[in-house]
Design an enzyme around this catalytic site. Sequence first.
Site, PDB file in Angstrom:
ATOM      1  N   GLY A 119       0.817  -1.209   0.000  1.00  0.00           N
ATOM      2  CA  GLY A 119       0.000   0.000   0.000  1.00  0.00           C
ATOM      3  C   GLY A 119       0.851   1.261   0.000  1.00  0.00           C
ATOM      4  O   GLY A 119       0.526   2.248  -0.675  1.00  0.00           O
ATOM      5  N   CYS A 125       1.599   2.144  12.415  1.00  0.00           N
ATOM      6  CA  CYS A 125       2.881   2.548  11.845  1.00  0.00           C
ATOM      7  C   CYS A 125       3.533   3.651  12.667  1.00  0.00           C
ATOM      8  O   CYS A 125       4.717   3.862  12.588  1.00  0.00           O
ATOM      9  CB  CYS A 125       2.704   2.991  10.399  1.00  0.00           C
TER      10      CYS A 125
HETATM   11  N1  PLP Z   1      -2.885   2.911   3.927  1.00  0.00           N
HETATM   12  C1  PLP Z   1      -3.535   2.583   5.059  1.00  0.00           C
HETATM   13  C2  PLP Z   1      -4.853   3.217   5.340  1.00  0.00           C
HETATM   14  C3  PLP Z   1      -2.977   1.673   5.958  1.00  0.00           C
HETATM   15  O1  PLP Z   1      -3.630   1.356   7.066  1.00  0.00           O
HETATM   16  C4  PLP Z   1      -1.714   1.103   5.654  1.00  0.00           C
HETATM   17  C5  PLP Z   1      -1.052   0.179   6.613  1.00  0.00           C
HETATM   18  O2  PLP Z   1      -1.186   0.270   7.796  1.00  0.00           O
HETATM   19  C6  PLP Z   1      -1.078   1.466   4.463  1.00  0.00           C
HETATM   20  C7  PLP Z   1      -1.686   2.367   3.619  1.00  0.00           C
HETATM   21  C8  PLP Z   1       0.264   0.912   4.078  1.00  0.00           C
HETATM   22  O3  PLP Z   1       0.124  -0.347   3.477  1.00  0.00           O
HETATM   23  P1  PLP Z   1       1.401  -1.366   3.426  1.00  0.00           P
HETATM   24  O4  PLP Z   1       1.620  -1.838   4.823  1.00  0.00           O
HETATM   25  O5  PLP Z   1       0.952  -2.451   2.481  1.00  0.00           O
HETATM   26  O6  PLP Z   1       2.541  -0.595   2.891  1.00  0.00           O
END
Ligand code: PLP
Length: 376
Positions: free
Chosen positions: A70, A321
Amino acid sequence: MAIFFDNNSTTPLNTIVLEAMMPYLSEFYANPSSIHTAGRKVREAIDVAREQVADLIQAHPSQVIFTSGGTEANNLAIKGAIYGMELDSIAVSPIEHPSVIDVVRSLQKQFSVQELDVNSSGQVSTDSVVKFVENNRNFLISVMLANNETGCIQPVSAIAEMARSSAGFMHTDAVQAVGKMDVNFEKLGVHLMTLSSHKIYGPKGAGALIYDKAIDIAPLIFGGGQEKKLRSGTENVAAIVGFGKAAELAKEKLKESYTYLLSLRARLETQLKDIPGIVLFGGKAERLPNTTFFSLKGIDGEALLMQLDIQGIEVASGSACGSNNLQPSHVLEAMGIEETIAKGAIRVSFGLQNTPQEVDELIDFLKKFTNISTSH
Ligand code: PLP
């Protein structure tokens, strides 16, 4: 076994997904760009995954660009659109994931950037979008479909319509929404949509950017020209195959999953009401069926998280995160929540592996922790 109530941060890998991936970690190791039979066989597996992912959000397989997750898809959506179409301005909601908001903020020196308003229920104000659209041309708007902390669903189709009526472009981060609610790329009317595999019981390290082919995207990574030259690099074949399988299963089980997750959330929220000092964030808005974000007045969220962890109950205190910095959640800040209450925030996010008994264990502990008798 610990109780895992942190499914918005990641989900356990489905065993059916793991089985689908295994051959691509051993027997079928050829490079999908190779022209020989073994290479073509691996290429076919990627094409199947592309169909499965497209099918989940009712897009065409040719609209899927596989990425490393993502985060990369969000970076590609924003930078790719801004540079690819030489746009002038960007509007973004302040409740976005850092992989959106920090990218946009990094572009502040070169482009005009507007942060949209958010109301106390956790939803982006469409009035602030109206103002932005009136005063800008040649723009991109990025608003997520569902927030990872509150679970609040955002008015994305209304915003996309406003963007289109002014010949602007719209991106939505649908990472948290897919698999938990019906998501239809065409119906939403967005130009760009981000997906991630590990939030839908697929492996980590795979994601996708879905794009409207009427737009031009500039690549961020140059090299062998994979993914229609939009994302070079030898494909993470096993992860892509797993993502495809996870997408297929998510689509098959969508209604069932929604109902089950909602039953767990209702069980939790009905019992939470008995606990004094409870503040439920975004409770008035339409939310994802699996997410409850709350504070207990006077109780520190980090301390409660640690106590729950000792009991074997895993929750989050805010954005996963950002969990190694102790700043109150930027989402709650944007909603205008008082700092002392925001510092108590705990996020419970259910997954399909959770049970009603696990919910009751959490409630029992919270009642004990707040000195309330369990006889209620
Ligand atoms: N967007 C949202 C809303 C998320 O919750 C997350 C991950 O926590 C991401 C993007 C990032 O995705 P990825 O962990 O696949 O990089």
